[in-house]
Design a protein around this motif. Structure first.
Motif, PDB file in Angstrom:
ATOM      1  N   PHE A   7     -33.585  92.719  14.719  1.00  0.00           N
ATOM      2  CA  PHE A   7     -32.926  93.695  15.587  1.00  0.00           C
ATOM      3  C   PHE A   7     -32.184  92.934  16.662  1.00  0.00           C
ATOM      4  CE2 PHE A   7     -32.751  96.573  19.293  1.00  0.00           C
ATOM      5  CZ  PHE A   7     -32.075  97.641  18.709  1.00  0.00           C
ATOM      6  N   HIS A   8     -30.975  93.404  16.987  1.00  0.00           N
ATOM      7  CA  HIS A   8     -30.162  92.830  18.056  1.00  0.00           C
ATOM      8  C   HIS A   8     -29.821  91.375  17.726  1.00  0.00           C
ATOM      9  CE1 HIS A   8     -28.267  92.542  21.868  1.00  0.00           C
ATOM     10  NE2 HIS A   8     -29.192  91.784  22.421  1.00  0.00           N
ATOM     11  N   SER A   9     -30.520  90.411  18.330  1.00  0.00           N
ATOM     12  CA  SER A   9     -30.279  89.000  18.020  1.00  0.00           C
ATOM     13  C   SER A   9     -31.448  88.345  17.297  1.00  0.00           C
ATOM     14  CB  SER A   9     -29.988  88.219  19.316  1.00  0.00           C
ATOM     15  OG  SER A   9     -28.781  88.648  19.901  1.00  0.00           O
ATOM     16  N   GLY A  10     -32.508  89.076  17.072  1.00  0.00           N
ATOM     17  CA  GLY A  10     -33.699  88.501  16.454  1.00  0.00           C
ATOM     18  C   GLY A  10     -33.520  88.271  14.966  1.00  0.00           C
ATOM     19  N   VAL A  11     -33.859  87.059  14.504  1.00  0.00           N
ATOM     20  CA  VAL A  11     -33.759  86.729  13.084  1.00  0.00           C
ATOM     21  C   VAL A  11     -34.952  85.873  12.667  1.00  0.00           C
ATOM     22  CG1 VAL A  11     -31.240  86.893  12.943  1.00  0.00           C
ATOM     23  CG2 VAL A  11     -32.295  84.715  13.564  1.00  0.00           C
ATOM     24  N   LEU A  12     -35.318  86.037  11.411  1.00  0.00           N
ATOM     25  CA  LEU A  12     -36.374  85.228  10.801  1.00  0.00           C
ATOM     26  C   LEU A  12     -35.790  84.538   9.586  1.00  0.00           C
ATOM     27  CD1 LEU A  12     -39.400  84.397  10.513  1.00  0.00           C
ATOM     28  CD2 LEU A  12     -39.681  86.434   9.066  1.00  0.00           C
ATOM     29  N   ASP A 157     -20.062  91.157  20.203  1.00  0.00           N
ATOM     30  CA  ASP A 157     -20.535  92.234  21.076  1.00  0.00           C
ATOM     31  C   ASP A 157     -19.385  93.196  21.356  1.00  0.00           C
ATOM     32  OD1 ASP A 157     -21.450  93.805  23.248  1.00  0.00           O
ATOM     33  OD2 ASP A 157     -22.868  92.236  23.818  1.00  0.00           O
ATOM     34  N   LYS A 158     -19.487  94.415  20.817  1.00  0.00           N
ATOM     35  CA  LYS A 158     -18.407  95.390  20.942  1.00  0.00           C
ATOM     36  C   LYS A 158     -18.171  95.851  22.380  1.00  0.00           C
ATOM     37  CE  LYS A 158     -18.027  98.713  17.925  1.00  0.00           C
ATOM     38  NZ  LYS A 158     -18.397  99.810  17.010  1.00  0.00           N
ATOM     39  N   ARG A 159     -19.101  95.601  23.260  1.00  0.00           N
ATOM     40  CA  ARG A 159     -18.898  95.981  24.660  1.00  0.00           C
ATOM     41  C   ARG A 159     -17.717  95.235  25.279  1.00  0.00           C
ATOM     42  NH1 ARG A 159     -24.389  94.640  27.419  1.00  0.00           N
ATOM     43  NH2 ARG A 159     -23.900  92.718  26.272  1.00  0.00           N
ATOM     44  N   GLN A 160     -17.324  94.120  24.657  1.00  0.00           N
ATOM     45  CA  GLN A 160     -16.175  93.371  25.152  1.00  0.00           C
ATOM     46  C   GLN A 160     -14.842  94.012  24.762  1.00  0.00           C
ATOM     47  OE1 GLN A 160     -17.897  89.302  23.744  1.00  0.00           O
ATOM     48  NE2 GLN A 160     -16.483  88.847  25.405  1.00  0.00           N
ATOM     49  N   GLU A 161     -14.931  95.071  23.988  1.00  0.00           N
ATOM     50  CA  GLU A 161     -13.746  95.834  23.596  1.00  0.00           C
ATOM     51  C   GLU A 161     -12.715  94.918  22.925  1.00  0.00           C
ATOM     52  OE1 GLU A 161     -12.881  97.743  27.359  1.00  0.00           O
ATOM     53  OE2 GLU A 161     -14.157  99.454  26.827  1.00  0.00           O
ATOM     54  N   GLU A 162     -11.506  94.821  23.438  1.00  0.00           N
ATOM     55  CA  GLU A 162     -10.463  94.059  22.757  1.00  0.00           C
ATOM     56  C   GLU A 162     -10.754  92.567  22.696  1.00  0.00           C
ATOM     57  OE1 GLU A 162      -6.699  94.921  24.495  1.00  0.00           O
ATOM     58  OE2 GLU A 162      -6.691  97.032  23.859  1.00  0.00           O
ATOM     59  N   ILE A 183     -24.619  88.526  15.550  1.00  0.00           N
ATOM     60  CA  ILE A 183     -25.788  89.013  16.288  1.00  0.00           C
ATOM     61  C   ILE A 183     -25.319  89.640  17.591  1.00  0.00           C
ATOM     62  CG2 ILE A 183     -27.445  87.380  15.312  1.00  0.00           C
ATOM     63  CD1 ILE A 183     -27.110  85.675  17.872  1.00  0.00           C
ATOM     64  N   HIS A 184     -26.261  90.287  18.279  1.00  0.00           N
ATOM     65  CA  HIS A 184     -26.066  90.793  19.632  1.00  0.00           C
ATOM     66  C   HIS A 184     -25.292  92.109  19.660  1.00  0.00           C
ATOM     67  CE1 HIS A 184     -25.713  90.526  24.046  1.00  0.00           C
ATOM     68  NE2 HIS A 184     -26.677  89.611  23.946  1.00  0.00           N
ATOM     69  N   TYR A 185     -25.633  93.024  18.748  1.00  0.00           N
ATOM     70  CA  TYR A 185     -24.935  94.306  18.779  1.00  0.00           C
ATOM     71  C   TYR A 185     -25.856  95.497  18.951  1.00  0.00           C
ATOM     72  CZ  TYR A 185     -25.333  92.835  13.848  1.00  0.00           C
ATOM     73  OH  TYR A 185     -25.750  92.296  12.658  1.00  0.00           O
ATOM     74  N   PHE A 186     -27.035  95.287  19.494  1.00  0.00           N
ATOM     75  CA  PHE A 186     -27.897  96.368  19.985  1.00  0.00           C
ATOM     76  C   PHE A 186     -28.056  97.512  18.978  1.00  0.00           C
ATOM     77  CE2 PHE A 186     -26.250  94.350  23.842  1.00  0.00           C
ATOM     78  CZ  PHE A 186     -27.410  94.179  24.577  1.00  0.00           C
ATOM     79  N   GLY A 187     -28.126  97.198  17.692  1.00  0.00           N
ATOM     80  CA  GLY A 187     -28.362  98.226  16.689  1.00  0.00           C
ATOM     81  C   GLY A 187     -27.134  99.021  16.288  1.00  0.00           C
ATOM     82  N   ASP A 188     -25.948  98.669  16.766  1.00  0.00           N
ATOM     83  CA  ASP A 188     -24.721  99.376  16.388  1.00  0.00           C
ATOM     84  C   ASP A 188     -24.125  98.700  15.155  1.00  0.00           C
ATOM     85  OD1 ASP A 188     -22.348 100.676  16.097  1.00  0.00           O
ATOM     86  OD2 ASP A 188     -21.569 100.209  18.089  1.00  0.00           O
ATOM     87  N   TYR A 189     -24.548  99.159  13.976  1.00  0.00           N
ATOM     88  CA  TYR A 189     -24.149  98.485  12.743  1.00  0.00           C
ATOM     89  C   TYR A 189     -22.761  98.880  12.261  1.00  0.00           C
ATOM     90  CZ  TYR A 189     -28.952  97.016  12.888  1.00  0.00           C
ATOM     91  OH  TYR A 189     -30.133  96.456  13.304  1.00  0.00           O
ATOM     92  N   THR A 190     -22.056  99.700  13.028  1.00  0.00           N
ATOM     93  CA  THR A 190     -20.654  99.949  12.704  1.00  0.00           C
ATOM     94  C   THR A 190     -19.838  98.672  12.861  1.00  0.00           C
ATOM     95  OG1 THR A 190     -20.110 100.635  14.966  1.00  0.00           O
ATOM     96  CG2 THR A 190     -20.827 102.357  13.420  1.00  0.00           C
ATOM     97  N   PRO A 210     -22.804  90.806   5.834  1.00  0.00           N
ATOM     98  CA  PRO A 210     -22.677  92.192   6.323  1.00  0.00           C
ATOM     99  C   PRO A 210     -24.047  92.839   6.551  1.00  0.00           C
ATOM    100  CG  PRO A 210     -22.332  92.130   3.958  1.00  0.00           C
ATOM    101  CD  PRO A 210     -22.588  90.707   4.382  1.00  0.00           C
ATOM    102  N   VAL A 211     -24.429  92.985   7.801  1.00  0.00           N
ATOM    103  CA  VAL A 211     -25.722  93.580   8.146  1.00  0.00           C
ATOM    104  C   VAL A 211     -25.541  95.083   8.339  1.00  0.00           C
ATOM    105  CG1 VAL A 211     -27.623  93.586   9.781  1.00  0.00           C
ATOM    106  CG2 VAL A 211     -26.457  91.437   9.245  1.00  0.00           C
ATOM    107  N   HIS A 212     -26.348  95.883   7.620  1.00  0.00           N
ATOM    108  CA  HIS A 212     -26.197  97.330   7.661  1.00  0.00           C
ATOM    109  C   HIS A 212     -27.325  98.051   8.379  1.00  0.00           C
ATOM    110  CE1 HIS A 212     -23.681  96.096   4.161  1.00  0.00           C
ATOM    111  NE2 HIS A 212     -22.854  96.945   4.719  1.00  0.00           N
ATOM    112  N   HIS A 213     -28.469  97.381   8.557  1.00  0.00           N
ATOM    113  CA  HIS A 213     -29.589  98.030   9.231  1.00  0.00           C
ATOM    114  C   HIS A 213     -30.580  96.969   9.696  1.00  0.00           C
ATOM    115  CE1 HIS A 213     -32.108  97.368   5.634  1.00  0.00           C
ATOM    116  NE2 HIS A 213     -31.072  97.780   4.940  1.00  0.00           N
ATOM    117  N   ARG A 214     -31.489  97.366  10.569  1.00  0.00           N
ATOM    118  CA  ARG A 214     -32.501  96.452  11.062  1.00  0.00           C
ATOM    119  C   ARG A 214     -33.470  96.098   9.945  1.00  0.00           C
ATOM    120  NH1 ARG A 214     -35.468  99.346  15.836  1.00  0.00           N
ATOM    121  NH2 ARG A 214     -36.792  97.514  15.710  1.00  0.00           N
TER     122      ARG A 214
END
Length: 221
Positions: A7-12, A157-162, A183-190, A210-214
């Motif tokens: 989730f978010h930036s966490g990976v195994l 991170d989509k919060r950076q917009e353009e 990574i780093h998209y807070f669960g927004d898989y769009t 392509p990550v589609h879900h947690r």
């Protein structure tokens, strides 16, 4: 190599002989207890660090934590721009443009880059000198990566917009990489579909996973 986006930036990451866990925050952990577990934390922000990592049920745990996390727990604390050896794992640290460090990890003939919060953070409305500093430090740190990367975890991170592609695009152009997991998209898989629609300059033909879900797992090589 099995890679699970938690989730978010966490990976195994599960290799033949090692487990590598980065910036665990949330998600379902399936840990092979027959392989030693190396737990990395890039910095102390809540979305990259969960103290539950110290309660993980595993017989062989090694903690490799940014020194921004120095506290009562026994662990290996790492500073920026340093190199370390933990058993048969080589770790190099880079300076984050936010807090803590990024990791370059070499083991089992694989090289893995994990950004943490190292990114080209450009925010509209911020002072120009701050945005310029972000650009200069990010480029400096990415330019220091001299070896090819097998798997890279890069902030998108989509919060950076353009400006959300600045860090990824620079990385693609300057680091020869086989696979990249954003990574780093807070669960927004769009973000996955959005990236697939972008015309990225990708001279080394890195494959963007392509990550589609947690809790999604990929076998990449």
């Amino acid at each position: 190599m099995l890679v699970t986006h938690l989730f978010h930036s966490g990976v195994l990451i599960e290799l033949d002989n090692h487990l590598l866990l980065f910036d665990y925050y949330q998600g379902k952990l399936n840990l092979n207890k027959e392989k030693p577990l190396y737990i990395f934390v890039s910095h102390r922000h809540y979305d990259h660090y969960n103290p539950e990592i110290f309660k993980l049920d595993h017989p062989h745990k090694t903690y490799i934590l940014s020194d921004t996390l120095r506290h009562k727990y026994e662990a290996n604390y790492v500073d920026v721009h340093q190199e370390y050896i933990f058993d048969d794992i080589k770790v190099k640290t880079l300076l984050s443009t936010d807090e803590g460090c990024a990791f370059l990890v070499e083991t089992e003939k694989q090289t893995i880059y994990f950004a943490g919060d190292l990114n080209w953070w450009h925010w509209e409305g911020e002072p120009e000198k701050d945005n310029l500093w972000q650009k200069e430090i990010y480029q400096q740190e990415i330019n220091s990566i001299q070896q090819p990367i097998d798997l890279a975890f890069v902030v998108v991170d989509k919060r950076q917009e353009e400006s959300y592609l600045l860090g990824l695009q620079y990385f693609l152009k300057h680091v020869k990489t086989r696979y990249i997991m954003p990574i780093h998209y807070f669960g927004d898989y769009t973000i996955t579909q959005q990236l697939q629609n972008e015309k990225l300059d990708n001279p080394y033909q890195a494959h963007i996973i392509p990550v589609h879900h947690r809790d999604e797992t990929f076998e990449i090589f």
